[in-house]
Design an enzyme around this catalytic site. Structure first.
Site, PDB file in Angstrom:
ATOM      1  N   TYR A  14       0.835  -1.203   0.000  1.00 43.72           N
ATOM      2  CA  TYR A  14       0.000   0.000   0.000  1.00 43.72           C
ATOM      3  C   TYR A  14       0.871   1.255   0.000  1.00 43.72           C
ATOM      4  O   TYR A  14       0.675   2.157  -0.817  1.00 43.72           O
ATOM      5  CB  TYR A  14      -0.923  -0.006   1.222  1.00 43.72           C
ATOM      6  N   ALA A  68       2.604   1.651  -3.327  1.00 43.90           N
ATOM      7  CA  ALA A  68       1.689   2.111  -4.373  1.00 43.90           C
ATOM      8  C   ALA A  68       1.411   3.599  -4.229  1.00 43.90           C
ATOM      9  O   ALA A  68       1.453   4.349  -5.207  1.00 43.90           O
ATOM     10  CB  ALA A  68       0.384   1.319  -4.322  1.00 43.90           C
ATOM     11  N   LYS A  69       1.143   4.039  -3.008  1.00 39.58           N
ATOM     12  CA  LYS A  69       0.861   5.454  -2.780  1.00 39.58           C
ATOM     13  C   LYS A  69       2.114   6.295  -3.018  1.00 39.58           C
ATOM     14  O   LYS A  69       2.014   7.437  -3.475  1.00 39.58           O
ATOM     15  CB  LYS A  69       0.301   5.682  -1.377  1.00 39.58           C
TER      16      LYS A  69
END
Length: 148
Positions: A46, A49-50
């Site tokens: 996560y 990805a961010k």
């Protein structure tokens, strides 16, 4: 995680930009996360990805700026939402520990972000004509968790 939180944004941006280029005007506001810069164990995919949004945003800003298109990212911090109750305990940060890291000593609430987006109009401002010289930026909405 990468498909939902990065690849989908990339594809959406590229699918929508031809019309913006043709009009020589457009605004893209990505929604990132403070975890990009803070990191968080057990959320590597996560956070990665961010973090990709922080590469996507200024790159698109440079690529699309000559066409009058501005690209920015809003990066919310730890906002308390109902969905977090369904996460396994190891993925949930203890609220007390989170609050200790922030300048504003309380959990973020959904209306903190909603108010910013809908009422205070950060995103509305960024997508409007008045923000024509703001591009490639990341705006944190995190209670002062990360100061920079």
């Amino acid at each position: 995680m990468l498909d939902v939180n990065l690849t989908a944004h990339h594809r959406t941006c590229h699918a929508r930009t031809p019309g913006m280029i043709e009009r020589r005007w457009g605004r893209i506001v990505n929604i990132g996360s403070v975890n990009t810069r803070a990191g968080r164990s057990n959320l590597v995919a996560y956070s990665t990805a961010k973090a990709g949004m922080l590469g996507l945003t200024p790159s698109l800003a440079r690529e699309l700026g000559p066409y009058g298109i501005c690209v920015n990212t809003v990066m919310p911090g730890a906002i308390q939402v109902e969905a977090e109750n369904a996460l396994p305990a190891r993925h949930r940060a203890r609220p007390e520990n989170q609050i200790k890291r922030q300048c504003v000593p309380r959990r973020g609430r959904p209306d903190d972000v909603v108010a910013l987006v809908a009422l205070v109009a950060l995103v509305a401002f960024l997508v409007g004509p008045s923000a024509s010289f703001i591009t490639g930026q990341s705006v944190h909405v995190d209670g002062g968790w990360l100061l920079h």
